[in-house]
Design a protein around this motif. Structure first.
Motif, PDB file in Angstrom:
ATOM      1  N   LEU A  11       6.048   5.454   8.088  1.00 37.25           N
ATOM      2  CA  LEU A  11       5.716   5.874   6.707  1.00 37.25           C
ATOM      3  C   LEU A  11       6.975   7.033   6.205  1.00 37.25           C
ATOM      4  CD1 LEU A  11       2.210   6.002   7.385  1.00 37.25           C
ATOM      5  CD2 LEU A  11       3.283   4.426   5.757  1.00 37.25           C
ATOM      6  N   ILE A  12       7.051   7.644   7.455  1.00 40.69           N
ATOM      7  CA  ILE A  12       8.066   9.032   7.040  1.00 40.69           C
ATOM      8  C   ILE A  12       9.463   8.480   6.528  1.00 40.69           C
ATOM      9  CG2 ILE A  12       9.458  10.785   7.982  1.00 40.69           C
ATOM     10  CD1 ILE A  12       7.089  11.239   9.837  1.00 40.69           C
ATOM     11  N   GLN A  13       9.896   7.260   7.261  1.00 37.45           N
ATOM     12  CA  GLN A  13      11.117   6.624   6.908  1.00 37.45           C
ATOM     13  C   GLN A  13      11.062   6.041   5.406  1.00 37.45           C
ATOM     14  OE1 GLN A  13      12.837   4.997  10.187  1.00 37.45           O
ATOM     15  NE2 GLN A  13      14.427   4.310   9.252  1.00 37.45           N
ATOM     16  N   ALA A  14       9.744   5.313   5.163  1.00 35.24           N
ATOM     17  CA  ALA A  14       9.710   5.077   3.869  1.00 35.24           C
ATOM     18  C   ALA A  14       9.770   5.983   2.863  1.00 35.24           C
ATOM     19  CB  ALA A  14       8.326   4.234   3.850  1.00 35.24           C
ATOM     20  N   VAL A  32       0.840  -1.271  -0.008  1.00 30.24           N
ATOM     21  CA  VAL A  32       0.032  -0.202   0.021  1.00 30.24           C
ATOM     22  C   VAL A  32       0.915   1.337   0.185  1.00 30.24           C
ATOM     23  CG1 VAL A  32      -1.861   1.212   1.314  1.00 30.24           C
ATOM     24  CG2 VAL A  32      -1.800  -1.224   1.113  1.00 30.24           C
ATOM     25  N   VAL A  33       2.080   1.063   0.848  1.00 22.41           N
ATOM     26  CA  VAL A  33       2.889   2.452   0.715  1.00 22.41           C
ATOM     27  C   VAL A  33       3.723   2.648  -0.193  1.00 22.41           C
ATOM     28  CG1 VAL A  33       4.729   3.421   2.026  1.00 22.41           C
ATOM     29  CG2 VAL A  33       2.818   2.141   3.464  1.00 22.41           C
ATOM     30  N   TYR A  34       4.082   1.379  -0.743  1.00 24.42           N
ATOM     31  CA  TYR A  34       4.848   1.469  -2.139  1.00 24.42           C
ATOM     32  C   TYR A  34       4.079   2.162  -3.333  1.00 24.42           C
ATOM     33  CZ  TYR A  34       7.663  -0.065  -6.000  1.00 24.42           C
ATOM     34  OH  TYR A  34       8.442  -0.125  -7.072  1.00 24.42           O
ATOM     35  N   ASN A  35       2.820   1.719  -3.247  1.00 27.36           N
ATOM     36  CA  ASN A  35       1.905   2.205  -4.437  1.00 27.36           C
ATOM     37  C   ASN A  35       1.557   3.634  -4.254  1.00 27.36           C
ATOM     38  OD1 ASN A  35       0.302   1.720  -6.588  1.00 27.36           O
ATOM     39  ND2 ASN A  35      -1.636   0.994  -5.306  1.00 27.36           N
ATOM     40  N   HIS A  36       1.511   3.961  -3.189  1.00 25.71           N
ATOM     41  CA  HIS A  36       0.963   5.432  -2.700  1.00 25.71           C
ATOM     42  C   HIS A  36       1.806   6.451  -2.414  1.00 25.71           C
ATOM     43  CE1 HIS A  36      -3.210   4.481  -3.454  1.00 25.71           C
ATOM     44  NE2 HIS A  36      -3.157   3.250  -2.700  1.00 25.71           N
ATOM     45  N   VAL A  37       3.095   5.924  -1.948  1.00 21.45           N
ATOM     46  CA  VAL A  37       4.096   6.870  -1.276  1.00 21.45           C
ATOM     47  C   VAL A  37       5.363   6.969  -2.013  1.00 21.45           C
ATOM     48  CG1 VAL A  37       5.488   7.518   0.537  1.00 21.45           C
ATOM     49  CG2 VAL A  37       2.866   6.915   0.796  1.00 21.45           C
ATOM     50  N   GLY A  82      12.412   6.499  -0.356  1.00 18.49           N
ATOM     51  CA  GLY A  82      11.883   6.165  -1.494  1.00 18.49           C
ATOM     52  C   GLY A  82      12.576   5.583  -2.647  1.00 18.49           C
ATOM     53  N   PRO A  83      13.519   6.632  -3.139  1.00 17.24           N
ATOM     54  CA  PRO A  83      14.177   6.079  -4.345  1.00 17.24           C
ATOM     55  C   PRO A  83      15.169   4.822  -4.276  1.00 17.24           C
ATOM     56  CG  PRO A  83      14.779   8.536  -3.967  1.00 17.24           C
ATOM     57  CD  PRO A  83      13.735   7.806  -2.712  1.00 17.24           C
ATOM     58  N   GLU A  84      15.740   5.028  -3.109  1.00 19.43           N
ATOM     59  CA  GLU A  84      16.696   3.552  -2.847  1.00 19.43           C
ATOM     60  C   GLU A  84      15.712   2.332  -2.764  1.00 19.43           C
ATOM     61  OE1 GLU A  84      19.019   2.536   1.084  1.00 19.43           O
ATOM     62  OE2 GLU A  84      19.028   4.630   0.528  1.00 19.43           O
ATOM     63  N   LEU A  85      14.637   2.384  -2.089  1.00 20.30           N
ATOM     64  CA  LEU A  85      13.578   1.295  -2.047  1.00 20.30           C
ATOM     65  C   LEU A  85      13.407   1.011  -3.301  1.00 20.30           C
ATOM     66  CD1 LEU A  85      11.831   2.309   1.168  1.00 20.30           C
ATOM     67  CD2 LEU A  85      13.292   0.414   1.154  1.00 20.30           C
ATOM     68  N   ILE A 128      11.721   0.261  13.023  1.00 23.28           N
ATOM     69  CA  ILE A 128      10.414   0.632  13.629  1.00 23.28           C
ATOM     70  C   ILE A 128       9.751  -0.735  13.803  1.00 23.28           C
ATOM     71  CG2 ILE A 128       8.089   1.704  13.160  1.00 23.28           C
ATOM     72  CD1 ILE A 128      10.436   3.981  13.460  1.00 23.28           C
ATOM     73  N   PRO A 129       9.403  -1.555  12.723  1.00 24.83           N
ATOM     74  CA  PRO A 129       8.780  -2.831  13.024  1.00 24.83           C
ATOM     75  C   PRO A 129       9.296  -3.794  14.294  1.00 24.83           C
ATOM     76  CG  PRO A 129       9.001  -2.875  10.638  1.00 24.83           C
ATOM     77  CD  PRO A 129       9.769  -1.591  11.224  1.00 24.83           C
TER      78      PRO A 129
END
Length: 360
Positions: free
Chosen positions: A219-222, A65-70, A226-229, A99-100
Motif C-alpha cells: 500500500l505504501i508503494q502504491a 479499492v486502493v486506487y479509489n481511496h489512495v 500514485g501520480p505515475e500509476l 510485493i505480490p
C-alpha cells in the motif's frame, strides 16, 4: 485446530491493519482479506487450488479499492466496470511493485509443506486405525486358544507359555502387521525431515502472521507511485468513471475471537513449531512399533519369565524345543505353530499409501 487458529489470527492481523491505518477502505478490503485466507485454509486442508493464483487474485481485487481511496480518491466511488478494468491491468501496471511476487514465493514455500504434513498425519491415523481392527485368521485364533487356555484343561491355570512358543504364535498372528514396519519407519523419518525443514523461510507461522506487513508495504508503494500509476491507468482504462459513494467504514470486529487468539499467542512464541517438535519426539519412540509388537506382547504380558517352568503347547516343561521363527510373512513358512497365507490386501493397500506419502 492450531492451523485453523493460525489462519484466523493472520486474517485478523491483516483486517486490523486496514481498520487502523486505512479506515475509509477497510470494509471493502476486509472482503478481499477474507477471500484470500479462505483460499489459504482450503489449500492447507487439501483442496487443489493454486497458491500463486490466490495471491494474484487478492492483489487484483485490492487494486481498485486502493486506487479509489489512495491513488485517485474522489468524492464518489469508481464504477463496477472501471473497477474490473483496474483488476485486469493490475499485473501489467504493477502498482504494488514486487510485493505480490514476494508473497507468491513465501506462500508457495510454506503452505505446501504444511499441507503435506497434515496429509501425512491423516494417513498415520488411518494406518493406526486399520491395523487396530485387523481380523485374525482361523489358524491364528486356534493357536492363540491353544496357547492361552489349553493348560487350563489340565488344571494348570498359573502356567504361562514359554517365550519361544509365545513368539511363534504371536509372530504368526502379526505377520501381516510386521510387514508395515519398514514403511512405518520410513514414514516417521520422512515426517521428522519434513518437520525440521518447516522452519526459517518455510515457517508458516512467521509467513502468515507477517502477511499484513507485506500488504502494508504494498500500500505504501502504491501511494508513493500514485501520480505515475494514475497516468498509466488513464492510458488503459480512461479517466475514472464514478458512481454515488457507498463505502461504509470499518465493520471488522477486532474483539471477536480475541480470547482464543490471545491464548494462542500466550501459549508460546512459536506454538506450531513447538507442538510439532514435541509430537515428533513422541512419535520417534514408536518407530519400531510394528516390527517389535509380537516381542513386546510376549515379553511384557504373555510369556513366562526365563528359567521358569512354562507351557510349550502340550505340557509344562523347562523350555520350548521347536525352532523360533523371525517376524514378517517370509519367515512364517517355517512356523510350527501357525500357518500364514500371503499378504492381507488391506495391509498391502496401507503399505502403498505409506510409500506414496513418503515420496510426496
Amino acid at each position: 485446530e492450531t492451523f485453523e487458529m493460525l489462519i484466523r489470527l493472520a486474517e485478523n492481523y491483516t483486517s486490523t491493519l486496514f481498520c487502523n491505518a486505512y479506515r475509509n477502505m477497510a470494509a471493502e478490503a476486509t472482503t478481499c482479506v477474507q477471500e484470500f485466507f479462505t483460499d489459504v485454509g482450503l489449500f492447507i486442508f487439501g483442496t487443489d487450488i493454486s497458491t500463486e493464483e490466490s495471491v494474484n487474485r487478492f492483489f487484483d481485487t485490492l487494486f481498485p479499492v486502493v486506487y479509489n481511496h489512495v491513488i485517485n480518491p474522489g468524492l464518489t466511488d469508481i464504477s463496477l466496470e472501471y473497477a474490473e478494468c483496474l483488476q485486469m491491468v493490475r499485473r501489467d501496471i504493477r502498482p504494488f511493485g514486487n510485493i505480490p511476487k514476494k508473497a507468491i514465493g513465501q506462500m508457495g514455500r510454506t503452505l505446501l509443506p504444511s499441507r503435506t504434513f497434515l496429509q501425512a498425519l491423516n494417513l498415520g491415523i488411518e494406518v493406526i486405525n486399520t491395523t487396530d481392527h485387523l481380523h485374525f485368521s482361523k489358524d491364528c485364533s486356534r493357536a492363540l486358544l491353544r496357547m492361552q487356555y489349553c493348560p487350563h484343561c489340565q488344571g494348570l491355570t498359573l502356567s504361562k507359555p514359554c517365550m519361544g512358543y509365545c513368539l511363534n504364535v504371536v509372530r504368526g498372528c502379526l505377520a501381516n502387521v510386521a510387514e508395515v514396519d519398514l514403511h512405518w519407519r520410513g514414514y516417521i523419518q520422512s515426517l521428522e525431515e519434513l518437520s525440521s525443514a518447516m522452519s526459517g523461510t518455510y515457517d508458516i507461522e512467521h509467513v502468515l502472521l507477517n502477511f499484513h506487513s507485506l500488504v502494508n508495504d504494498a500500500l505504501i508503494q502504491a501511494r508513493i507511485n500514485g501520480p505515475e500509476l494514475s497516468e498509466q491507468v488513464n492510458k488503459v482504462c480512461g479517466p475514472p468513471v464514478r458512481k454515488p459513494t457507498q463505502s461504509p467504514g470499518c465493520t471488522f470486529d477486532q474483539n471477536k475471537d480475541n480470547q482464543g487468539l490471545k491464548m494462542f499467542l500466550r501459549d508460546s512464541e512459536e506454538t506450531l513449531t513447538n507442538r510439532r517438535k514435541e509430537f515428533i519426539s513422541h512419535l520417534r519412540l514408536y518407530r519400531a512399533f510394528y516390527g517389535g509388537l509380537a516381542d513386546q506382547l510376549c515379553a511384557n504380558e504373555l510369556a513366562a519369565a526365563d528359567g521358569l517352568p512354562c507351557w510349550n503347547g502340550e505340557d509344562v516343561a523347562r523350555s520350548y524345543t521347536h525352532r523360533v521363527v523371525g517376524s514378517g510373512i517370509k519367515a512364517q513358512s517355517a512356523n510350527p505353530e501357525v500357518k500364514v497365507k500371503g499378504t492381507d490386501p488391506v495391509i498391502s493397500q496401507i503399505i502403498d499409501k505409506l510409500k506414496h506419502v513418503i515420496q510426496v
